[in-house]
Design an enzyme around this catalytic site. Structure first.
Site, PDB file in Angstrom:
ATOM      1  CD  GLU A 110      -8.460  -9.189  -4.202  1.00 45.12           C
ATOM      2  OE1 GLU A 110      -9.417  -8.912  -2.756  1.00 45.12           O
ATOM      3  OE2 GLU A 110      -7.724  -9.978  -3.627  1.00 45.12           O
ATOM      4  CE1 TYR A 143      -9.308  -3.664  -0.645  1.00 45.40           C
ATOM      5  CE2 TYR A 143      -8.189  -1.044  -2.257  1.00 45.40           C
ATOM      6  CZ  TYR A 143      -8.788  -1.771  -0.703  1.00 45.40           C
ATOM      7  OH  TYR A 143      -6.929  -1.832  -0.725  1.00 45.40           O
ATOM      8  NE  ARG A 170      -2.580  -5.694   7.143  1.00 48.05           N
ATOM      9  CZ  ARG A 170      -3.226  -6.273   6.693  1.00 48.05           C
ATOM     10  NH1 ARG A 170      -4.125  -6.859   7.417  1.00 48.05           N
ATOM     11  NH2 ARG A 170      -3.868  -6.038   5.412  1.00 48.05           N
ATOM     12  CG  ASN A 220      -3.900  -2.610   6.811  1.00 51.73           C
ATOM     13  OD1 ASN A 220      -3.325  -1.918   5.461  1.00 51.73           O
ATOM     14  ND2 ASN A 220      -4.233  -3.249   7.442  1.00 51.73           N
ATOM     15  CG  HIS A 258      -5.508  -6.591  -0.116  1.00 55.78           C
ATOM     16  ND1 HIS A 258      -6.740  -6.335   0.562  1.00 55.78           N
ATOM     17  CD2 HIS A 258      -5.476  -7.182  -1.331  1.00 55.78           C
ATOM     18  CE1 HIS A 258      -7.252  -6.886  -0.251  1.00 55.78           C
ATOM     19  NE2 HIS A 258      -7.035  -7.392  -1.587  1.00 55.78           N
ATOM     20  CE  LYS A 282      -3.759  -2.372   2.260  1.00 59.75           C
ATOM     21  NZ  LYS A 282      -4.803  -1.525   3.370  1.00 59.75           N
TER      22      LYS A 282
END
Length: 139
Positions: free
Chosen positions: A128, A51, A104, A114, A117, A11
């Protein structure tokens, strides 16, 4: 490929903090093969589409804003029991609850930022992966 792939996204927070290489190394050291990888900077439409399953949730707009805040690195990973093992490798969504040594635990700052994904089911992993990569790109 079903059952032995998962999709991950490093991310924007982890990319901005310079953790991309360390996270990729962590993933490869855990036995995953990178089948496809690219760096992208999603716009609102792209992040919102990815999302979309969360569209009615109160955090949706914040999530889209966060995921469009900078570049991220989606990857298709391959390994036996890929999805379940990857969920263990990355740790709990809230880094405060993530087990020691998980991605994480090591690289995330908050439940929102965080770091990474991971697909939550074999079905979602396929959907995905197809969102970011064509069949030709997943060698």
């Amino acid at each position: 490929m079903s059952g032995n792939i998962t999709l991950t996204i490093i991310k924007p927070d982890a990319v901005a903090n310079g953790h991309t290489g360390k996270i990729i190394d962590h993933i490869i050291s855990a036995g995953y093969k990178v089948k496809a990888m690219k760096m992208i900077h999603m716009n609102d439409r792209e992040a919102g589409g990815f999302y979309e399953v969360h569209k009615e949730r109160p955090f949706f707009n914040d999530l889209v804003s966060f995921m469009t805040s900078g570049p991220c690195v989606p990857m298709v990973l391959e390994k036996d029991n890929a999805v379940a093992d990857f969920r263990t490798l990355i740790g709990a969504t809230n880094p405060a609850d993530a087990a020691e040594g998980t991605i994480r635990n090591l690289y995330a700052k908050s439940i929102e930022a965080n770091a990474i994904h991971g697909s939550d089911s074999d079905e979602n992993a396929l959907r995905e992966a197809g969102y970011f990569f064509s069949e030709l790109e997943m060698f």
